[in-house]
Design a protein around this motif. Structure first.
Motif, short mmCIF file in Angstrom:
data_model
loop_
_atom_site.label_atom_id
_atom_site.label_comp_id
_atom_site.label_asym_id
_atom_site.label_seq_id
_atom_site.Cartn_x
_atom_site.Cartn_y
_atom_site.Cartn_z
N ARG A 1 -46.57 -16.57 92.33
CA ARG A 1 -45.01 -16.25 91.77
C ARG A 1 -44.12 -17.12 92.46
N GLN A 2 -43.50 -17.92 91.71
CA GLN A 2 -42.41 -18.95 92.12
C GLN A 2 -41.50 -18.20 93.15
N ALA A 3 -41.05 -17.05 92.95
CA ALA A 3 -40.07 -16.42 93.62
C ALA A 3 -40.73 -16.07 95.07
N LEU A 4 -42.09 -16.02 95.24
CA LEU A 4 -42.55 -15.84 96.55
C LEU A 4 -43.08 -17.06 97.27
N ASP A 5 -43.25 -18.03 96.57
CA ASP A 5 -43.92 -19.36 96.93
C ASP A 5 -43.42 -20.46 96.02
N PRO A 6 -42.26 -21.17 96.43
CA PRO A 6 -41.85 -21.93 95.29
C PRO A 6 -42.26 -23.30 95.28
N ARG B 1 -43.62 -6.25 93.04
CA ARG B 1 -42.10 -6.31 92.80
C ARG B 1 -41.44 -7.27 92.24
N ILE B 2 -41.99 -8.42 92.33
CA ILE B 2 -41.46 -9.54 91.52
C ILE B 2 -41.70 -9.35 89.92
N ASP B 3 -42.72 -8.99 89.71
CA ASP B 3 -43.16 -8.73 88.10
C ASP B 3 -42.40 -7.48 87.55
N ARG B 4 -42.14 -6.42 88.35
CA ARG B 4 -41.52 -5.69 87.83
C ARG B 4 -39.95 -6.19 87.29
N LEU B 5 -39.51 -7.10 88.14
CA LEU B 5 -37.92 -7.77 87.84
C LEU B 5 -38.19 -8.47 86.72
N TYR C 1 -36.17 -8.32 82.67
CA TYR C 1 -35.51 -9.09 81.85
C TYR C 1 -36.39 -9.57 80.42
N ARG C 2 -37.40 -9.10 80.32
CA ARG C 2 -38.27 -9.25 79.14
C ARG C 2 -37.91 -8.11 78.17
N HIS D 1 -47.65 -7.92 84.10
CA HIS D 1 -47.69 -6.50 84.06
C HIS D 1 -48.54 -6.19 85.34
N SER D 2 -48.78 -7.20 86.16
CA SER D 2 -49.61 -7.05 87.52
C SER D 2 -50.97 -6.53 87.37
N LEU D 3 -51.54 -7.00 86.03
CA LEU D 3 -52.84 -6.21 85.65
C LEU D 3 -54.08 -7.27 85.98
N ILE D 4 -53.65 -8.41 86.74
CA ILE D 4 -54.88 -9.29 86.83
C ILE D 4 -55.01 -9.11 88.61
N ALA D 5 -56.38 -8.87 88.64
CA ALA D 5 -56.60 -8.95 90.12
C ALA D 5 -57.31 -10.55 90.45
#
Ligand SMILES: [Zn+2]
Ligand SMILES: [Zn+2]
Length: 272
Positions: free
Chosen positions: A209-214, A261-265, A269-270, A234-238
Protein backbone atom coordinates in the motif's frame (compact mmCIF):
# COMPACT_ATOMS: atom_id res chain seq x y z
CA UNK A 1 -29.75 18.71 -19.36
CA UNK A 2 -29.05 18.01 -15.67
CA UNK A 3 -32.78 17.91 -14.93
CA UNK A 4 -33.46 15.38 -17.68
CA UNK A 5 -30.61 13.24 -16.44
CA UNK A 6 -31.75 13.46 -12.83
CA UNK A 7 -35.24 12.39 -13.86
CA UNK A 8 -33.89 9.45 -15.78
CA UNK A 9 -31.73 8.32 -12.84
CA UNK A 10 -34.69 8.60 -10.47
CA UNK A 11 -37.11 6.73 -12.74
CA UNK A 12 -34.48 4.12 -13.49
CA UNK A 13 -33.91 3.46 -9.79
CA UNK A 14 -37.66 3.17 -9.28
CA UNK A 15 -38.03 0.82 -12.25
CA UNK A 16 -35.30 -1.42 -10.88
CA UNK A 17 -36.88 -1.36 -7.43
CA UNK A 18 -40.27 -2.46 -8.72
CA UNK A 19 -38.81 -5.08 -11.04
CA UNK A 20 -37.06 -6.57 -7.99
CA UNK A 21 -40.41 -6.69 -6.21
CA UNK A 22 -41.99 -8.46 -9.22
CA UNK A 23 -39.16 -10.99 -9.30
CA UNK A 24 -39.68 -11.79 -5.62
CA UNK A 25 -43.35 -12.58 -6.22
CA UNK A 26 -42.76 -14.85 -9.20
CA UNK A 27 -42.01 -18.18 -7.46
CA UNK A 28 -45.27 -18.04 -5.52
CA UNK A 29 -47.19 -17.01 -8.66
CA UNK A 30 -45.62 -19.98 -10.43
CA UNK A 31 -46.40 -22.35 -7.57
CA UNK A 32 -50.07 -21.37 -7.41
CA UNK A 33 -50.27 -21.16 -11.21
CA UNK A 34 -51.91 -17.77 -10.91
CA UNK A 35 -50.91 -17.08 -14.54
CA UNK A 36 -53.26 -19.88 -15.65
CA UNK A 37 -56.18 -18.56 -13.63
CA UNK A 38 -55.64 -15.17 -15.25
CA UNK A 39 -55.71 -16.54 -18.79
CA UNK A 40 -52.01 -16.60 -19.69
CA UNK A 41 -50.46 -19.62 -21.36
CA UNK A 42 -47.42 -19.73 -19.09
CA UNK A 43 -45.42 -17.81 -16.48
CA UNK A 44 -43.16 -16.27 -19.15
CA UNK A 45 -46.06 -14.73 -21.03
CA UNK A 46 -47.48 -13.50 -17.71
CA UNK A 47 -44.20 -11.86 -16.64
CA UNK A 48 -43.47 -10.43 -20.11
CA UNK A 49 -46.88 -8.88 -20.65
CA UNK A 50 -47.40 -7.57 -17.13
CA UNK A 51 -43.89 -6.52 -16.14
CA UNK A 52 -41.81 -6.53 -19.33
CA UNK A 53 -39.57 -9.29 -18.00
CA UNK A 54 -37.52 -11.41 -20.41
CA UNK A 55 -37.48 -15.21 -20.27
CA UNK A 56 -33.94 -15.14 -18.88
CA UNK A 57 -35.00 -12.71 -16.15
CA UNK A 58 -37.88 -14.99 -15.18
CA UNK A 59 -35.66 -18.09 -15.10
CA UNK A 60 -33.05 -16.34 -12.97
CA UNK A 61 -35.69 -14.96 -10.62
CA UNK A 62 -37.33 -18.35 -10.12
CA UNK A 63 -34.00 -20.07 -9.58
CA UNK A 64 -32.47 -17.48 -7.25
CA UNK A 65 -35.56 -16.75 -5.18
CA UNK A 66 -36.22 -20.46 -4.64
CA UNK A 67 -32.60 -21.04 -3.67
CA UNK A 68 -32.63 -18.31 -1.03
CA UNK A 69 -36.07 -19.15 0.36
CA UNK A 70 -34.59 -21.00 3.36
CA UNK A 71 -31.75 -18.48 3.78
CA UNK A 72 -33.18 -15.29 5.32
CA UNK A 73 -29.84 -13.43 5.23
CA UNK A 74 -29.61 -13.87 1.46
CA UNK A 75 -33.26 -13.19 0.95
CA UNK A 76 -32.72 -9.81 2.54
CA UNK A 77 -29.88 -9.04 0.11
CA UNK A 78 -32.13 -10.01 -2.83
CA UNK A 79 -34.81 -7.67 -1.53
CA UNK A 80 -32.38 -4.82 -1.08
CA UNK A 81 -29.94 -5.23 -3.97
CA UNK A 82 -31.74 -7.46 -6.44
CA UNK A 83 -31.45 -10.92 -7.89
CA UNK A 84 -28.21 -10.38 -9.83
CA UNK A 85 -26.20 -9.46 -6.77
CA UNK A 86 -26.85 -12.89 -5.30
CA UNK A 87 -26.60 -14.90 -8.51
CA UNK A 88 -22.87 -15.71 -8.20
CA UNK A 89 -23.30 -17.32 -4.76
CA UNK A 90 -26.59 -19.17 -5.10
CA UNK A 91 -24.93 -22.46 -5.98
CA UNK A 92 -22.29 -22.26 -3.25
CA UNK A 93 -24.17 -20.81 -0.24
CA UNK A 94 -25.67 -23.19 2.31
CA UNK A 95 -27.88 -22.44 5.29
CA UNK A 96 -24.77 -22.51 7.46
CA UNK A 97 -22.77 -20.14 5.25
CA UNK A 98 -25.65 -17.85 4.23
CA UNK A 99 -24.68 -14.97 6.51
CA UNK A 100 -21.06 -15.14 5.35
CA UNK A 101 -22.14 -14.92 1.71
CA UNK A 102 -24.73 -12.25 2.45
CA UNK A 103 -21.98 -10.07 3.85
CA UNK A 104 -19.82 -10.63 0.75
CA UNK A 105 -22.75 -9.92 -1.59
CA UNK A 106 -23.45 -6.68 0.26
CA UNK A 107 -19.85 -5.49 0.11
CA UNK A 108 -18.90 -6.47 -3.42
CA UNK A 109 -20.22 -5.72 -6.87
CA UNK A 110 -21.45 -8.67 -8.93
CA UNK A 111 -18.27 -8.98 -10.96
CA UNK A 112 -15.92 -8.98 -7.95
CA UNK A 113 -18.18 -11.45 -6.19
CA UNK A 114 -17.96 -13.83 -9.16
CA UNK A 115 -14.17 -13.60 -8.98
CA UNK A 116 -14.21 -14.15 -5.23
CA UNK A 117 -16.42 -17.25 -5.59
CA UNK A 118 -14.05 -18.67 -8.21
CA UNK A 119 -11.02 -18.20 -5.93
CA UNK A 120 -12.97 -19.48 -2.95
CA UNK A 121 -13.66 -22.73 -4.79
CA UNK A 122 -9.98 -23.04 -5.68
CA UNK A 123 -8.60 -22.19 -2.24
CA UNK A 124 -11.17 -23.63 0.14
CA UNK A 125 -13.02 -26.38 -1.66
CA UNK A 126 -10.33 -28.04 -3.72
CA UNK A 127 -7.76 -30.28 -2.08
CA UNK A 128 -4.08 -29.38 -2.30
CA UNK A 129 -2.59 -30.55 -5.61
CA UNK A 130 0.47 -30.29 -7.76
CA UNK A 131 0.75 -29.81 -11.48
CA UNK A 132 3.15 -31.58 -13.77
CA UNK A 133 4.75 -29.56 -16.54
CA UNK A 134 6.43 -31.47 -19.36
CA UNK A 135 9.43 -29.78 -20.95
CA UNK A 136 11.69 -30.87 -23.76
CA UNK A 137 15.10 -29.51 -22.85
CA UNK A 138 18.54 -29.68 -24.32
CA UNK A 139 20.27 -32.39 -22.17
CA UNK A 140 22.99 -29.92 -21.25
CA UNK A 141 20.48 -27.40 -19.96
CA UNK A 142 18.65 -30.17 -18.08
CA UNK A 143 21.95 -31.20 -16.52
CA UNK A 144 22.72 -27.62 -15.52
CA UNK A 145 19.27 -27.23 -13.96
CA UNK A 146 19.61 -30.45 -11.97
CA UNK A 147 23.00 -29.41 -10.65
CA UNK A 148 21.72 -26.00 -9.71
CA UNK A 149 18.70 -27.56 -7.99
CA UNK A 150 20.96 -29.77 -5.85
CA UNK A 151 19.11 -31.26 -2.91
CA UNK A 152 16.11 -28.91 -3.17
CA UNK A 153 12.77 -30.16 -4.41
CA UNK A 154 11.75 -28.82 -7.82
CA UNK A 155 9.06 -26.59 -6.39
CA UNK A 156 11.40 -24.77 -3.99
CA UNK A 157 14.07 -24.56 -6.66
CA UNK A 158 11.77 -23.06 -9.28
CA UNK A 159 10.42 -20.59 -6.76
CA UNK A 160 13.93 -19.44 -5.88
CA UNK A 161 14.73 -19.13 -9.56
CA UNK A 162 11.70 -16.88 -10.02
CA UNK A 163 12.52 -14.81 -6.93
CA UNK A 164 16.12 -14.29 -8.03
CA UNK A 165 15.29 -12.64 -11.33
CA UNK A 166 17.03 -9.33 -11.92
CA UNK A 167 15.00 -6.37 -10.77
CA UNK A 168 15.30 -2.63 -11.20
CA UNK A 169 16.15 -0.63 -8.07
CA UNK A 170 13.24 0.58 -5.93
CA UNK A 171 12.35 4.25 -6.33
CA UNK A 172 10.70 6.97 -4.24
CA UNK A 173 9.29 9.02 -7.11
CA UNK A 174 5.70 10.26 -7.30
CA UNK A 175 4.76 8.04 -10.26
CA UNK A 176 5.94 4.48 -10.78
CA UNK A 177 9.07 4.85 -12.97
CA UNK A 178 8.73 3.39 -16.47
CA UNK A 179 11.54 0.87 -15.95
CA UNK A 180 9.74 -0.55 -12.89
CA UNK A 181 6.41 -0.53 -14.71
CA UNK A 182 7.95 -2.41 -17.63
CA UNK A 183 9.59 -4.94 -15.32
CA UNK A 184 6.38 -5.60 -13.38
CA UNK A 185 4.36 -6.11 -16.56
CA UNK A 186 7.05 -8.32 -18.10
CA UNK A 187 7.02 -10.61 -15.03
CA UNK A 188 3.68 -12.02 -16.21
CA UNK A 189 3.76 -11.00 -19.86
CA UNK A 190 0.99 -8.52 -19.24
CA UNK A 191 -1.30 -11.13 -17.66
CA UNK A 192 -2.85 -10.68 -14.21
CA UNK A 193 -0.44 -12.11 -11.64
CA UNK A 194 -3.11 -13.60 -9.39
CA UNK A 195 -2.55 -17.39 -9.38
CA UNK A 196 -4.70 -19.06 -12.00
CA UNK A 197 -5.97 -15.84 -13.58
CA UNK A 198 -5.38 -15.39 -17.30
CA UNK A 199 -7.02 -12.04 -17.85
CA UNK A 200 -4.97 -9.12 -19.16
CA UNK A 201 -3.48 -7.05 -16.35
CA UNK A 202 -5.10 -3.64 -16.18
CA UNK A 203 -3.72 -2.02 -13.05
CA UNK A 204 -0.55 -1.96 -10.99
CA UNK A 205 -0.97 -2.82 -7.33
CA UNK A 206 1.33 -1.87 -4.45
CA UNK A 207 1.10 -4.90 -2.16
CA UNK A 208 2.48 -2.81 0.74
CA UNK A 209 0.00 0.00 0.00
CA UNK A 210 1.47 3.22 -1.26
CA UNK A 211 0.00 5.19 1.63
CA UNK A 212 1.96 3.06 4.11
CA UNK A 213 5.12 2.65 2.08
CA UNK A 214 5.66 5.20 -0.69
CA UNK A 215 8.57 3.24 -2.19
CA UNK A 216 8.00 1.77 -5.63
CA UNK A 217 9.61 -1.59 -4.99
CA UNK A 218 9.43 -3.88 -8.05
CA UNK A 219 9.25 -6.93 -5.76
CA UNK A 220 6.04 -5.66 -4.21
CA UNK A 221 4.27 -4.17 -7.20
CA UNK A 222 2.06 -6.51 -9.17
CA UNK A 223 0.08 -6.24 -12.37
CA UNK A 224 -3.52 -7.31 -11.76
CA UNK A 225 -6.82 -7.49 -13.59
CA UNK A 226 -9.56 -5.21 -12.25
CA UNK A 227 -11.36 -7.91 -10.26
CA UNK A 228 -8.28 -9.20 -8.49
CA UNK A 229 -7.20 -5.66 -7.78
CA UNK A 230 -10.60 -5.11 -6.17
CA UNK A 231 -10.22 -8.30 -4.11
CA UNK A 232 -6.85 -7.05 -2.90
CA UNK A 233 -8.43 -3.81 -1.71
CA UNK A 234 -11.24 -5.71 -0.07
CA UNK A 235 -8.27 -6.93 2.07
CA UNK A 236 -9.10 -10.49 1.06
CA UNK A 237 -5.65 -11.66 -0.03
CA UNK A 238 -3.27 -13.15 2.54
CA UNK A 239 0.55 -13.24 2.18
CA UNK A 240 0.47 -10.23 -0.09
CA UNK A 241 3.96 -9.26 1.00
CA UNK A 242 5.19 -12.49 -0.60
CA UNK A 243 5.10 -13.39 -4.28
CA UNK A 244 1.74 -14.11 -5.96
CA UNK A 245 2.34 -17.88 -5.99
CA UNK A 246 2.01 -17.74 -2.19
CA UNK A 247 -1.07 -15.55 -2.07
CA UNK A 248 -4.16 -17.07 -0.48
CA UNK A 249 -7.74 -15.98 -0.52
CA UNK A 250 -9.14 -14.94 2.86
CA UNK A 251 -12.64 -15.66 4.09
CA UNK A 252 -12.55 -12.50 6.20
CA UNK A 253 -10.26 -9.49 5.98
CA UNK A 254 -7.51 -9.41 8.60
CA UNK A 255 -8.53 -6.29 10.49
CA UNK A 256 -5.32 -6.15 12.52
CA UNK A 257 -3.25 -5.33 9.41
CA UNK A 258 -2.56 -1.62 8.92
CA UNK A 259 -3.41 -2.03 5.24
CA UNK A 260 -6.99 -2.86 6.21
CA UNK A 261 -7.57 0.76 7.26
CA UNK A 262 -6.12 2.01 3.97
CA UNK A 263 -8.26 -0.43 1.98
CA UNK A 264 -11.40 0.76 3.74
CA UNK A 265 -10.55 4.29 2.64
CA UNK A 266 -9.97 3.12 -0.94
CA UNK A 267 -13.36 1.36 -0.86
CA UNK A 268 -15.05 4.59 0.15
CA UNK A 269 -13.82 6.38 -2.96
CA UNK A 270 -14.74 3.53 -5.24
CA UNK A 271 -18.31 3.28 -6.47
CA UNK A 272 -19.81 -0.11 -5.57
ZN1 LIG B 1 -3.82 -1.64 -5.41
ZN1 LIG C 1 -6.99 -11.51 -12.29
Amino acid sequence: MEKLHEKFVKYGANARHWLRQCALLLPEIARQEIWRAKGFSNIYEYAAKLAGMSKAQVDTALWVVRAVEDKPELKKVVEEKGINCVKPIVAIATKETASFWAEKATEMNQHDLETYVREYKTDFLRAEKTETIEMSLDPKIADQLRKMKGALDWNTFMKELLDNQQKPEPAQTKQVPTRIKKHVIAKTNGICSYPGCHKPAEELHHANRQALDPTHNPTHIHALCKSHHHLAHHSLIANEQRQPCEWRLLAQPDKTQPKYRIDRLVQKYRSP
